[in-house]
Enzyme design. Structure first.
Site, PDB file in Angstrom:
ATOM      1  N   LEU A 179       0.804  -1.219   0.000  1.00  0.00           N
ATOM      2  CA  LEU A 179       0.000   0.000   0.000  1.00  0.00           C
ATOM      3  C   LEU A 179       0.840   1.274   0.000  1.00  0.00           C
ATOM      4  O   LEU A 179       0.512   2.230  -0.719  1.00  0.00           O
ATOM      5  CB  LEU A 179      -0.959  -0.021   1.199  1.00  0.00           C
ATOM      6  CG  LEU A 179      -2.219   0.834   1.085  1.00  0.00           C
ATOM      7  CD1 LEU A 179      -3.017   0.438  -0.149  1.00  0.00           C
ATOM      8  CD2 LEU A 179      -3.067   0.684   2.337  1.00  0.00           C
ATOM      9  N   ALA A 182       1.657   2.505  -3.460  1.00  0.00           N
ATOM     10  CA  ALA A 182       0.562   3.204  -4.134  1.00  0.00           C
ATOM     11  C   ALA A 182       0.301   4.568  -3.522  1.00  0.00           C
ATOM     12  O   ALA A 182      -0.112   5.507  -4.210  1.00  0.00           O
ATOM     13  CB  ALA A 182      -0.715   2.354  -4.080  1.00  0.00           C
ATOM     14  N   GLU A 183       0.538   4.693  -2.216  1.00  0.00           N
ATOM     15  CA  GLU A 183       0.240   5.939  -1.520  1.00  0.00           C
ATOM     16  C   GLU A 183       1.324   6.996  -1.719  1.00  0.00           C
ATOM     17  O   GLU A 183       1.018   8.173  -1.932  1.00  0.00           O
ATOM     18  CB  GLU A 183       0.062   5.675  -0.020  1.00  0.00           C
ATOM     19  CG  GLU A 183      -1.254   5.016   0.351  1.00  0.00           C
ATOM     20  CD  GLU A 183      -2.432   5.976   0.207  1.00  0.00           C
ATOM     21  OE1 GLU A 183      -2.241   7.190   0.358  1.00  0.00           O
ATOM     22  OE2 GLU A 183      -3.544   5.493  -0.078  1.00  0.00           O
ATOM     23  N   SER A 184       2.588   6.582  -1.618  1.00  0.00           N
ATOM     24  CA  SER A 184       3.659   7.588  -1.573  1.00  0.00           C
ATOM     25  C   SER A 184       4.958   7.147  -2.223  1.00  0.00           C
ATOM     26  O   SER A 184       5.932   7.909  -2.205  1.00  0.00           O
ATOM     27  CB  SER A 184       3.953   7.933  -0.111  1.00  0.00           C
ATOM     28  OG  SER A 184       4.517   6.803   0.549  1.00  0.00           O
ATOM     29  N   TYR A 294      -7.831   2.924  -7.743  1.00  0.00           N
ATOM     30  CA  TYR A 294      -6.928   2.688  -6.625  1.00  0.00           C
ATOM     31  C   TYR A 294      -6.670   1.199  -6.398  1.00  0.00           C
ATOM     32  O   TYR A 294      -5.525   0.766  -6.241  1.00  0.00           O
ATOM     33  CB  TYR A 294      -7.527   3.314  -5.359  1.00  0.00           C
ATOM     34  CG  TYR A 294      -6.626   3.313  -4.156  1.00  0.00           C
ATOM     35  CD1 TYR A 294      -5.555   4.184  -4.069  1.00  0.00           C
ATOM     36  CD2 TYR A 294      -6.848   2.448  -3.095  1.00  0.00           C
ATOM     37  CE1 TYR A 294      -4.725   4.202  -2.960  1.00  0.00           C
ATOM     38  CE2 TYR A 294      -6.029   2.453  -1.983  1.00  0.00           C
ATOM     39  CZ  TYR A 294      -4.970   3.342  -1.914  1.00  0.00           C
ATOM     40  OH  TYR A 294      -4.159   3.338  -0.809  1.00  0.00           O
TER      41      TYR A 294
END
Length: 577
Positions: A179, A182-184, A294
């Site tokens: 995750l 995908a986030e940062s 997402y």
């Protein structure tokens, strides 16, 4: 059917729990969570090494960990695209590959299709589904964004073992370790345009809700260990709420309130069903493209990670984490002096302790600090006797005639209450000749404001989509386009709202999604942080100017070099163009 009933019942509960439940990562404003154990106020007896004002402030307990001025989120995540770094703002913008829209349809090789169709590698156990979006992101991160993804993998090496262990401790699927990609891009210092921060991209209120301290001194969303613990609790909460990991991931992105309401209206069976019925929702409830893509993006990243070597990536090193010790330091510790006691500069220390926003620890509490085991002895010795080194994390300002708390606050970017607290100032009056101690920010050097404003104004003029009318004001324009005056002024490189004149061409960042995206990309290119470079044997002004794509005169001006001689080992600053 049971899952569906569970979601419906939980959706109904969500409506009843508006007064006290946890709400979305992007919209939650309730703050009841206290600081975690490591951030609790420490015993007042441990005060060695504090300036006199700090000692007095700590003894009197002027301000607790949630003093109003220190919880002003306006200072936490300034818009990084529209102005220079503010004191304490040490983050970077999310890389464009993190926020890239769904790529065009790919031409996958047979080997890539074979990999997409299989599961292998680590013990990943989410039920993966295939879709065109999964294929597109798979092709994107193995093709155009390949170098970026390889850089993310290298950056993640120091965090992955702890993230996997934390997920295991909470009984969560280990593939949730993907995750933060995908986030940062696994960037602890990343901030989004909305103000989410850290590698898990928590909003300030959500972070506090799950036990993270977020204030003027510290932003624990950037602490990889503490934020991972908070993320595990939040993800477990979302999965319990929806009973479906794909919906839980969508809620992590859009907020559980939004997903709950969308399920209630559409009666969707799962994430794919919800996306297919998105047009049934009104404009306010509709899922944004970012949320729709997402889960496919997450799945594509997961499948790539399962097959790194087959796809030509370097395997992840699971032993890359540095050997560290965690120690509690008293309030008001000079962190820069602590770093120097171990032979480290601020950048090296801050890389291990990214949560600190100042070069001084909060004066009203003990905090946890990570130090290298190999340097522990001299650093622990400093903590025992901090007077052996001069103050390094403070600025000593000698008060001149006319200086006020307000003027010093504006000049150094330190809230007035902090100046009062550290220097034991009970009134707004300062005596000429006295020394005022001010904590230095944890940021690097700032991009020159005039140069940045000029660049921003030029970009705004080039992409202008509105011409100011005779009766227009900054307030009426911002109201018409539903943006803040601050955003309007900063996005156009203006000094103030009064600079807006009839006939002026303005860029309205949120006039359309396409315009907003263009604004973000162009502004990100215009604003690059300073780069530090250590001169090597054989380097010359000319060779370095060619290397960094800047003029020799600019390089000399930034570093106050009068001649052309450089010394091996000296540090130069270079502003990216």
């Amino acid at each position: 059917m049971l899952k569906k009933l569970k979601r419906i019942s939980l959706t109904s509960m969500a409506g009843l729990c508006l007064l006290g439940s946890l709400w979305s990562c992007s919209a939650m404003n309730i703050d009841n969570a206290g600081p975690v154990k490591a951030q609790q106020p420490g015993p007042q007896a441990e005060t060695r090494g504090l300036p006199a004002g700090l000692l007095a402030a700590q003894t009197r307990g002027i301000a607790g960990p949630h003093a109003p001025v220190l919880d002003d989120d306006m200072d936490l995540e300034p818009d990084l695209s529209e102005g220079p770094l503010t004191p304490g703002q040490t983050g970077t913008l999310l890389e464009p590959e993190v926020t890239a829209p769904v790529p065009p349809a790919p031409q996958l090789t047979e080997e890539q299709r074979r990999i997409l169709a299989q599961q292998s590698g680590l013990e990943f156990d989410l039920d993966l589904f295939d879709s065109q979006e999964v294929e597109r992101y798979f092709a994107y991160f193995t093709g155009p964004a390949r170098e970026t993804f390889a850089r993310w993998l290298k950056r993640a090496e120091t965090h992955l073992p702890h993230v996997r262990q934390t997920l295991l401790n909470h009984g969560l699927p280990q593939d949730l370790a993907m995750l933060p990609f995908a986030e940062s891009g696994y960037n602890c210092n990343a901030y989004s345009w909305a103000g989410a921060g850290g590698m898990w991209q928590f909003m300030p209120a959500t972070g506090r809700k799950f036990g993270l301290t977020v204030d003027w001194w510290i932003d624990e969303r950037r602490d990889p260990r503490l934020s991972t613990e908070a993320a595990a609790r939040y993800l477990a909460f979302l999965n319990d709420m929806f009973g479906d990991w794909h919906l839980a991931l969508a809620a992590y992105n859009a907020g559980e309130g939004k997903i709950s309401r969308a399920l209630e209206v559409t009666n969707a069976e799962d994430f794919l069903d919800l996306v297919s019925q998105n047009d049934r929702l009104n404009r306010k409830m509709r899922l944004k493209p970012e949320t729709q893509h997402y889960v496919p993006k997450f799945i594509a990243i997961t499948k790539i990670f399962q097959n790194l070597e087959a796809l030509g990536f370097e395997p992840v090193r699971w032993d890359a984490a540095p050997s560290l010790e965690t120690v509690l330091v008293p309030g008001g510790t000079d962190l820069l002096a602590l770093a120097k006691s171990g032979g480290m500069n601020w950048e090296e220390f801050h890389q291990l302790n990214p949560a600190f926003r100042r070069q001084v620890s909060p004066p009203d509490r003990k905090v946890a600090v990570s130090i290298p085991r190999a340097k522990a002895q001299p650093m622990l010795a400093y903590l025992q006797n901090p007077n052996v080194l001069p103050h390094a994390g403070f600025i000593a300002h000698t008060v001149r005639k006319g200086d006020t708390l307000r003027s010093l606050s504006k000049r150094y970017g330190v809230p007035q209450e902090v100046i009062r607290q550290i220097n034991d100032v009970n009134s707004g009056t300062l005596q000429a000749g006295e020394c005022v101690m001010l904590p230095q920010s944890g940021t690097g050097e700032k991009v020159p404001e005039k140069a940045l404003a000029s660049k921003t104004r030029k970009i705004a003029s080039d992409r202008a989509n509105y011409v100011v009318r005779k009766a227009d004001t900054a307030w009426t324009i911002s109201k018409r386009f539903k943006i803040s005056v601050k955003t309007l002024v900063a996005a156009n490189g203006l000094s103030s709202s009064k600079a807006i004149k009839p006939g002026m061409r303005l860029s309205i960042p949120d006039a359309s999604e396409q315009s907003a995206q263009k604004t973000r990309v162009q502004a990100a290119k215009a604003r690059e942080q300073v780069t530090r470079y250590t001169v090597r044997q054989g380097d010359t002004i000319y060779s370095l100017s060619r290397r960094f794509g800047v003029t020799a005169d600019a390089l000399k001006a930034w570093n106050k070099i009068k001649g052309t001689d450089l010394r091996a080992g000296e540090s130069l600053k270079v502003y990216a163009q």
